[in-house]
Scaffold this motif. Sequence first.
Motif, PDB file in Angstrom:
ATOM      1  N   PRO A  67       0.835  -1.205   0.000  1.00 14.94           N
ATOM      2  CA  PRO A  67       0.000   0.000   0.000  1.00 14.94           C
ATOM      3  C   PRO A  67       0.864   1.248   0.000  1.00 14.94           C
ATOM      4  N   GLY A  68       0.337   2.321  -0.599  1.00  9.82           N
ATOM      5  CA  GLY A  68       1.060   3.581  -0.585  1.00  9.82           C
ATOM      6  C   GLY A  68       0.829   4.314   0.728  1.00  9.82           C
ATOM      7  N   ALA A  69       1.744   5.201   1.061  1.00 10.90           N
ATOM      8  CA  ALA A  69       1.625   5.984   2.295  1.00 10.90           C
ATOM      9  C   ALA A  69       1.045   7.357   1.979  1.00 10.90           C
ATOM     10  N   GLY A  70       0.210   7.860   2.894  1.00  8.11           N
ATOM     11  CA  GLY A  70      -0.311   9.215   2.753  1.00  8.11           C
ATOM     12  C   GLY A  70      -1.111   9.452   1.495  1.00  8.11           C
ATOM     13  N   GLY A  71      -1.923   8.477   1.097  1.00  2.65           N
ATOM     14  CA  GLY A  71      -2.748   8.659  -0.086  1.00  2.65           C
ATOM     15  C   GLY A  71      -2.059   8.341  -1.387  1.00  2.65           C
ATOM     16  N   GLU A  72      -0.787   7.926  -1.328  1.00  5.29           N
ATOM     17  CA  GLU A  72      -0.077   7.528  -2.542  1.00  5.29           C
ATOM     18  C   GLU A  72      -0.657   6.209  -3.057  1.00  5.29           C
ATOM     19  N   PRO A  73      -0.550   5.948  -4.363  1.00  8.73           N
ATOM     20  CA  PRO A  73      -1.097   4.705  -4.908  1.00  8.73           C
ATOM     21  C   PRO A  73      -0.344   3.484  -4.414  1.00  8.73           C
ATOM     22  N   PRO A  74      -1.013   2.338  -4.330  1.00  6.28           N
ATOM     23  CA  PRO A  74      -0.299   1.094  -4.013  1.00  6.28           C
ATOM     24  C   PRO A  74       0.660   0.773  -5.145  1.00  6.28           C
ATOM     25  N   ARG A  75       1.581  -0.136  -4.902  1.00  9.02           N
ATOM     26  CA  ARG A  75       2.553  -0.463  -5.954  1.00  9.02           C
ATOM     27  C   ARG A  75       2.818  -1.964  -5.948  1.00  9.02           C
ATOM     28  N   LEU A  76       3.092  -2.466  -7.115  1.00 10.75           N
ATOM     29  CA  LEU A  76       3.472  -3.861  -7.293  1.00 10.75           C
ATOM     30  C   LEU A  76       4.952  -3.997  -6.957  1.00 10.75           C
ATOM     31  N   VAL A  77       5.325  -4.997  -6.151  1.00  9.14           N
ATOM     32  CA  VAL A  77       6.728  -5.173  -5.787  1.00  9.14           C
ATOM     33  C   VAL A  77       7.315  -6.481  -6.312  1.00  9.14           C
ATOM     34  N   GLU A  78       6.452  -7.473  -6.600  1.00  7.48           N
ATOM     35  CA  GLU A  78       6.958  -8.730  -7.169  1.00  7.48           C
ATOM     36  C   GLU A  78       5.816  -9.428  -7.903  1.00  7.48           C
ATOM     37  N   PHE A  79       6.150 -10.062  -9.023  1.00  7.24           N
ATOM     38  CA  PHE A  79       5.131 -10.711  -9.850  1.00  7.24           C
ATOM     39  C   PHE A  79       5.660 -12.032 -10.372  1.00  7.24           C
ATOM     40  N   ASP A  80       4.777 -13.037 -10.394  1.00  7.12           N
ATOM     41  CA  ASP A  80       5.143 -14.329 -10.968  1.00  7.12           C
ATOM     42  C   ASP A  80       3.907 -14.949 -11.615  1.00  7.12           C
ATOM     43  N   HIS A  81       4.089 -15.468 -12.827  1.00  2.26           N
ATOM     44  CA  HIS A  81       3.016 -16.187 -13.520  1.00  2.26           C
ATOM     45  C   HIS A  81       3.643 -17.424 -14.142  1.00  2.26           C
ATOM     46  N   THR A  82       3.264 -18.587 -13.643  1.00  2.00           N
ATOM     47  CA  THR A  82       3.836 -19.853 -14.100  1.00  2.00           C
ATOM     48  C   THR A  82       2.751 -20.697 -14.751  1.00  2.00           C
ATOM     49  N   PHE A  83       3.047 -21.198 -15.947  1.00  3.36           N
ATOM     50  CA  PHE A  83       2.116 -22.025 -16.725  1.00  3.36           C
ATOM     51  C   PHE A  83       2.603 -23.474 -16.690  1.00  3.36           C
TER      52      PHE A  83
END
Length: 259
Positions: free
Chosen positions: A88-104
């Motif tokens: 989550p963002g602080a003080g009204g800042e937008p949330p942010r993605l920090v890690e992503f994984d997609h495995t097929f």
Amino acid sequence: MITTRKRGWTVAVAAFAIIVTMAGACPAFSADALSFPPTRFTILNPDTGIAIGRSRYRVESTGEGATLHGENNYYDDQSDVETAQIRPGAGGEPPRLVEFDHTFFNADGSIQRRTHLDLKSGAATCIDNSGAKKSEQADLLSIPDNTWAGASIVIPIQEFLRARDKGLARAIHVFSCAPGPKVFAISVKIDPANAVWAAYGAEAIRVEVRPDFGWLNVIVAPLAPKIHAWFDPNAGFAFVGDDATRYYKGPRIMLVKTR
């Protein structure tokens, strides 16, 4: 999502009246920004309308934020699993993605493809075992602010839809294996009015997302992949389905929320 799912890179929405190029502003995100209750989808062949699988996406709270988790299971026993770690963002800042994984996964459980990105370090990996010659591409990317991947792209799009009457806009980028690690700027087009989406059986607003190539759009954009996604304006713009490729240059699939 999203999967929604990541499907190489693919995100777009139909409607030719309002074209919004996401650029610049950074408004406060609503309390609903990470609201994604467990949702089940039917996976359809978009050409025939025949069900080919089932899908489930949800957001789970963690000590440091939230995890978007998606599971897609096909009737031919193929499957894929997607996870997105979000802070989550602080003080009204937008949330942010920090890690992503997609495995097929293949029907026998072996890995067919994998997409992975650590946004803190920029380390990205794209694995493709589908052909006779296996491929693994790794790179250290420069990650722009507000970069998303896979089904997590639903989060900033929902916020844009909720705030669009205020004329707000923001820069959005998407990571994908296309086929190697790449980050794309994207643009969003929104239908000017709600309409009944037949597959969903209720009113929805359609969105189209595609890569933004700047002044090259006239030449390149018609050839670029895109996704059409639908959101329910009567349920807080909940994500209710999309039409996209399963992965880069893969088969088209359609997700439809099970009502």
